[in-house]
Motif scaffolding. Sequence first.
Motif, PDB file in Angstrom:
ATOM      1  N   THR A  12      53.440  46.243  18.841  1.00 46.93           N
ATOM      2  CA  THR A  12      52.222  45.951  19.052  1.00 46.93           C
ATOM      3  C   THR A  12      51.845  45.206  20.347  1.00 46.93           C
ATOM      4  N   GLY A  13      52.742  44.225  20.805  1.00 51.04           N
ATOM      5  CA  GLY A  13      52.811  43.502  22.041  1.00 51.04           C
ATOM      6  C   GLY A  13      52.613  44.462  23.324  1.00 51.04           C
ATOM      7  N   HIS A  14      53.587  45.625  22.985  1.00 47.78           N
ATOM      8  CA  HIS A  14      53.834  46.338  24.394  1.00 47.78           C
ATOM      9  C   HIS A  14      52.337  47.174  24.383  1.00 47.78           C
ATOM     10  N   ALA A  15      51.977  47.636  23.214  1.00 48.61           N
ATOM     11  CA  ALA A  15      50.676  48.293  23.212  1.00 48.61           C
ATOM     12  C   ALA A  15      49.618  47.829  23.789  1.00 48.61           C
TER      13      ALA A  15
ATOM     14  N   PRO B 202      54.387  39.203  29.119  1.00 43.53           N
ATOM     15  CA  PRO B 202      55.673  39.284  29.923  1.00 43.53           C
ATOM     16  C   PRO B 202      56.624  38.657  29.295  1.00 43.53           C
ATOM     17  N   LYS B 203      56.456  37.546  28.383  1.00 35.16           N
ATOM     18  CA  LYS B 203      57.635  37.045  27.887  1.00 35.16           C
ATOM     19  C   LYS B 203      58.033  37.411  26.455  1.00 35.16           C
TER      20      LYS B 203
ATOM     21  N   GLU C  19      61.241  45.593  18.465  1.00 30.70           N
ATOM     22  CA  GLU C  19      60.007  45.881  19.012  1.00 30.70           C
ATOM     23  C   GLU C  19      59.578  44.538  19.815  1.00 30.70           C
ATOM     24  N   TYR C  20      58.556  44.743  20.405  1.00 32.34           N
ATOM     25  CA  TYR C  20      57.691  43.726  21.359  1.00 32.34           C
ATOM     26  C   TYR C  20      56.608  43.191  20.377  1.00 32.34           C
ATOM     27  N   TYR C  21      56.725  42.256  19.595  1.00 34.06           N
ATOM     28  CA  TYR C  21      55.788  41.897  18.680  1.00 34.06           C
ATOM     29  C   TYR C  21      54.701  41.158  19.383  1.00 34.06           C
ATOM     30  N   LEU C  22      53.388  41.571  19.178  1.00 34.70           N
ATOM     31  CA  LEU C  22      52.211  40.943  19.488  1.00 34.70           C
ATOM     32  C   LEU C  22      52.300  39.459  18.793  1.00 34.70           C
TER      33      LEU C  22
END
Length: 454
Positions: free
Chosen positions: A79-82, A183-184, A193-196
Amino acid sequence: MTTDIVILAAGQGSRMKSSLPKVLHAVAGKPMVKHVLDQARNIEQAKLHVVIGHGAELLETALDGEQLTFSLQKEQLGTGHAVAQALPNVDPEGITLILYGDVPLTRSETMQQLVNSATKGHLGLLTVHLQNPAGYGRIIRNDANKVIAIVEQKDASQEQLKVTEVNTGIMAVPTKLLLEWLPKLSSNNAQGEYYLTDIIAMASEQDVSIETQHPACEQEVQGVNNRVQLAELERWHQLQQAETLMLNGATLADPSRVDVRGNVSVAGDVIIDVNVVFEGDVVLGHGVLIEPNCIIKNATIGDNTHIRANSVIEDSTIAANCDVGPFARIRPGTQLAAGAKVGNFVEIKKAIVGEGSKINHLSYVGDAVIGKNTNIGAGTITCNYDGVNKSLTEIGDQVFIGSNTALVAPIKVGSGATVGAGSIITKEVTENQLAVARGKQTNLSNWQRPVKKG
Ligand code: UD1
Ligand code: CA
């Protein structure tokens, strides 16, 4: 201040078992993502962004013409990547509100509360207390009851799993901070995953206050993962709409057997029997009575008009005191004036029917203008189509068209005229004339019927 609203809609939705992207599945006849867009548009100075991935082309087509920008998330890395995919298009001085294309019923009032928090420099986070929080990210608070982190189910300790306050995913953040934090993010977690949700801990560390808000009800933040959940949300939403109709003065024979797929306005003392479906924009006047099994789409129906069972009405205007059906089909472009009557097995298309006129049985009236107090007999057909062109039938006031008449358009029948039953009318009939256009009857006396031999 600009509010950039980022709607996540890149996921596959594999549990829908569908070739249609999940967010295009409909609630109340409208794709879920359109519900989200329509509510989001109520936010002042909103700029809309949709993050697409799976089924991107289908989504672009379905949302063609909407004021929004698309961002393509080629791989679903979290979700963070999205959200990061939409950042090149946002105003760094504004607010970013994050919504989900598969959470269709979030109200704009709830969105606005979060935006208000972010406008003050806080992080507005929508959370909800659930009896069964399984699967959701848990809201972690410190001893002072301040939110300090969100921990995903798969990363949570036994202790954290006991928390029943969960993350809805919906939040508003001052965009400047989002640009700093996203970006962090790292994908060093159970799902890779990149979590929002990891921005919550970053906010807490920087002493950005995290203001939690709650939705008015759970359904507002309910996501749809499969068709069972889709149906549950549909039924809940329909009951809400049924309640609104009742509170506005409509009696519903059964609130669970009326479906509103659009907007229905009712004046008082409307009665709606079971299995009625409304689509598009429908206006029902005072005292309108609708019998079972009707479909009414984009129509205005005047005071005290009675729509009888099994009628279908589309793109039409029906005035006061009319009587329609049972089994009537009123097609686009029809206007019935006050007191007009359309009976069973009658199809009307693009016709104006004057005050008090009657088409009571088994007729097709298309491309016609009919005056006042005219009677169209059973089985009358306007022959409006020659295979290429559509032509007009014009009938005056107080005309009597006998049963089983064919009116070959273009044709005019003047006021006060009478047409004999069984006529095929191809020439103009002027005022007060009688027209009879049928084979002459021959009677033979003492007619001997054939007799059986042997
Ligand atoms: C997310 C939250 C969780 C919250 C829950 C509420 C994170 C890490 N977790 O979990 O705290 O309780 O929602 O339902 O945010 N999506 C994309 N691109 C991606 C990943 C997701 O567009 O790369 C979209 C999905 O299509 C979906 C939404 O984002 O609409 C949520 O993604 P999902 O993977 O279902 O998140 P959850 O694991 O449910
Ligand atoms: Ca989810």
